[in-house]
Design an enzyme around this catalytic site. Sequence first.
Site, PDB file in Angstrom:
ATOM      1  N   THR A   1       0.807  -1.225   0.000  1.00 38.93           N
ATOM      2  CA  THR A   1       0.000   0.000   0.000  1.00 38.93           C
ATOM      3  C   THR A   1       0.842   1.279   0.000  1.00 38.93           C
ATOM      4  O   THR A   1       0.297   2.380  -0.057  1.00 38.93           O
ATOM      5  CB  THR A   1      -0.956   0.017   1.203  1.00 38.93           C
ATOM      6  OG1 THR A   1      -0.186  -0.150   2.408  1.00 38.93           O
ATOM      7  CG2 THR A   1      -1.969  -1.110   1.104  1.00 38.93           C
ATOM      8  N   ILE A  16      13.476  -6.192  -1.769  1.00 38.21           N
ATOM      9  CA  ILE A  16      13.848  -5.147  -2.716  1.00 38.21           C
ATOM     10  C   ILE A  16      14.489  -3.961  -1.998  1.00 38.21           C
ATOM     11  O   ILE A  16      15.349  -3.271  -2.552  1.00 38.21           O
ATOM     12  CB  ILE A  16      12.609  -4.662  -3.491  1.00 38.21           C
ATOM     13  CG1 ILE A  16      11.867  -5.857  -4.123  1.00 38.21           C
ATOM     14  CG2 ILE A  16      12.994  -3.640  -4.546  1.00 38.21           C
ATOM     15  CD1 ILE A  16      12.702  -6.662  -5.101  1.00 38.21           C
ATOM     16  N   THR A  17      14.119  -3.694  -0.783  1.00 32.23           N
ATOM     17  CA  THR A  17      14.533  -2.511  -0.028  1.00 32.23           C
ATOM     18  C   THR A  17      16.049  -2.316  -0.041  1.00 32.23           C
ATOM     19  O   THR A  17      16.811  -3.250   0.201  1.00 32.23           O
ATOM     20  CB  THR A  17      14.063  -2.633   1.430  1.00 32.23           C
ATOM     21  OG1 THR A  17      12.671  -2.900   1.456  1.00 32.23           O
ATOM     22  CG2 THR A  17      14.342  -1.346   2.199  1.00 32.23           C
ATOM     23  N   GLU A  18      16.474  -1.073  -0.311  1.00 32.43           N
ATOM     24  CA  GLU A  18      17.887  -0.732  -0.200  1.00 32.43           C
ATOM     25  C   GLU A  18      18.114   0.109   1.046  1.00 32.43           C
ATOM     26  O   GLU A  18      17.178   0.632   1.641  1.00 32.43           O
ATOM     27  CB  GLU A  18      18.357   0.013  -1.447  1.00 32.43           C
ATOM     28  CG  GLU A  18      17.703   1.350  -1.675  1.00 32.43           C
ATOM     29  CD  GLU A  18      18.253   2.056  -2.898  1.00 32.43           C
ATOM     30  OE1 GLU A  18      19.494   2.039  -3.086  1.00 32.43           O
ATOM     31  OE2 GLU A  18      17.466   2.623  -3.675  1.00 32.43           O
ATOM     32  N   HIS A  66      27.914  -0.249  -5.372  1.00 31.71           N
ATOM     33  CA  HIS A  66      27.318  -1.003  -4.287  1.00 31.71           C
ATOM     34  C   HIS A  66      28.174  -0.988  -3.029  1.00 31.71           C
ATOM     35  O   HIS A  66      29.403  -0.885  -3.084  1.00 31.71           O
ATOM     36  CB  HIS A  66      27.111  -2.462  -4.717  1.00 31.71           C
ATOM     37  CG  HIS A  66      25.994  -2.636  -5.687  1.00 31.71           C
ATOM     38  ND1 HIS A  66      26.016  -3.591  -6.661  1.00 31.71           N
ATOM     39  CD2 HIS A  66      24.824  -1.983  -5.850  1.00 31.71           C
ATOM     40  CE1 HIS A  66      24.898  -3.534  -7.373  1.00 31.71           C
ATOM     41  NE2 HIS A  66      24.171  -2.558  -6.896  1.00 31.71           N
ATOM     42  N   GLU A 122      30.911  -8.111  -9.867  1.00 33.66           N
ATOM     43  CA  GLU A 122      31.479  -6.776  -9.796  1.00 33.66           C
ATOM     44  C   GLU A 122      32.647  -6.787  -8.824  1.00 33.66           C
ATOM     45  O   GLU A 122      32.846  -7.761  -8.085  1.00 33.66           O
ATOM     46  CB  GLU A 122      30.430  -5.757  -9.343  1.00 33.66           C
ATOM     47  CG  GLU A 122      29.921  -5.972  -7.934  1.00 33.66           C
ATOM     48  CD  GLU A 122      28.822  -4.997  -7.528  1.00 33.66           C
ATOM     49  OE1 GLU A 122      28.290  -4.302  -8.404  1.00 33.66           O
ATOM     50  OE2 GLU A 122      28.506  -4.946  -6.334  1.00 33.66           O
ATOM     51  N   TYR A 132      19.314  -5.861 -16.549  1.00 32.85           N
ATOM     52  CA  TYR A 132      18.416  -5.380 -17.595  1.00 32.85           C
ATOM     53  C   TYR A 132      19.130  -5.324 -18.945  1.00 32.85           C
ATOM     54  O   TYR A 132      18.560  -5.685 -19.984  1.00 32.85           O
ATOM     55  CB  TYR A 132      17.877  -3.987 -17.257  1.00 32.85           C
ATOM     56  CG  TYR A 132      17.339  -3.811 -15.860  1.00 32.85           C
ATOM     57  CD1 TYR A 132      16.825  -4.889 -15.136  1.00 32.85           C
ATOM     58  CD2 TYR A 132      17.352  -2.574 -15.240  1.00 32.85           C
ATOM     59  CE1 TYR A 132      16.335  -4.718 -13.848  1.00 32.85           C
ATOM     60  CE2 TYR A 132      16.869  -2.392 -13.951  1.00 32.85           C
ATOM     61  CZ  TYR A 132      16.366  -3.476 -13.265  1.00 32.85           C
ATOM     62  OH  TYR A 132      15.887  -3.310 -11.994  1.00 32.85           O
TER      63      TYR A 132
END
Length: 294
Positions: free
Chosen positions: A17, A100-102, A249, A211, A163
């Site tokens: 939400t 997903i949270t960073e 990162h 990486e 992607y």
Amino acid sequence: MAIYLTKESKVLVQGMTGAEGMKHTRRMIAAGTNVVGGVNPRKAGRTVDFDERAVPVFGSVREGIARTGADVTVVFVPPAFARTAVIEAADAGIPLAVVITEGIPVHDAVAFHAHARDKGTRVIGPNCPGLITPGQSNAGIIPADITKPGRIGLVSKSGTLTYQLMYELRDIGFSTCVGIGGDPVIGTTHIDCLAAFERDPETELVVLIGEIGGDAEERAAAYVRDHVTKPVVAYIAGFTAPEGKTMGHAGAIVSGSTGTAQAKKTALEAVGVRVGSTPTETARLVLERLASGQ
């Protein structure tokens, strides 16, 4: 076939939400994901309409599982609440949590990963784009319209490079693409995905994107040497990173020669993995390996 996520997967969204949760839940549903509910204790009992599809909101993950049979949760909650959200999901018995949270504090990530392991919950992430099985289901933020179902498996630390390779190889397509995240502490690893793709009969070749920083790619190389029979092609981000600079990162930390792109490339090539110098060259190497049947 696929790994971890199929059209049969029933997905809950923790934080559905909120602004990001709403946006990406709509995109997941449009991609064919079977989103069966959201979780927000303050909005339990309501429904949210997504393009004429009403999705119920539950007060807890446990209630969502009991009411829907959900077996995946996607976590979009703010960093301060991520630890509690993942622990709640693991305590409820969810098999897969996609975080997903960073910006999650490292000590919080350490705590919820340990708890999830104890409870038997697989965690993907945090700070990751999630995973997609094209044509079947999409759990996270990966664009669903840049590729198609196919025979390549992909595991990547980088969302953007995920992607790009998906797009570059769109004519071949993918079985599953997994963005594992680039934080110092993550759940599912390159090795976990390599093992799963090795078992998947429809995956013919694996693309591994790494990486600079850490030794995950070197450990993946050792695993390929000992356990993987399918061809693997890799790309390592960070060859042009200037010395002494913090790049990208939080996990991209280089100490001396350890963790450099060249060290990772050397380790992978020593076990027969071809490593591209750019994403486009990596895609070309994939096409060559598929054409040769090796």
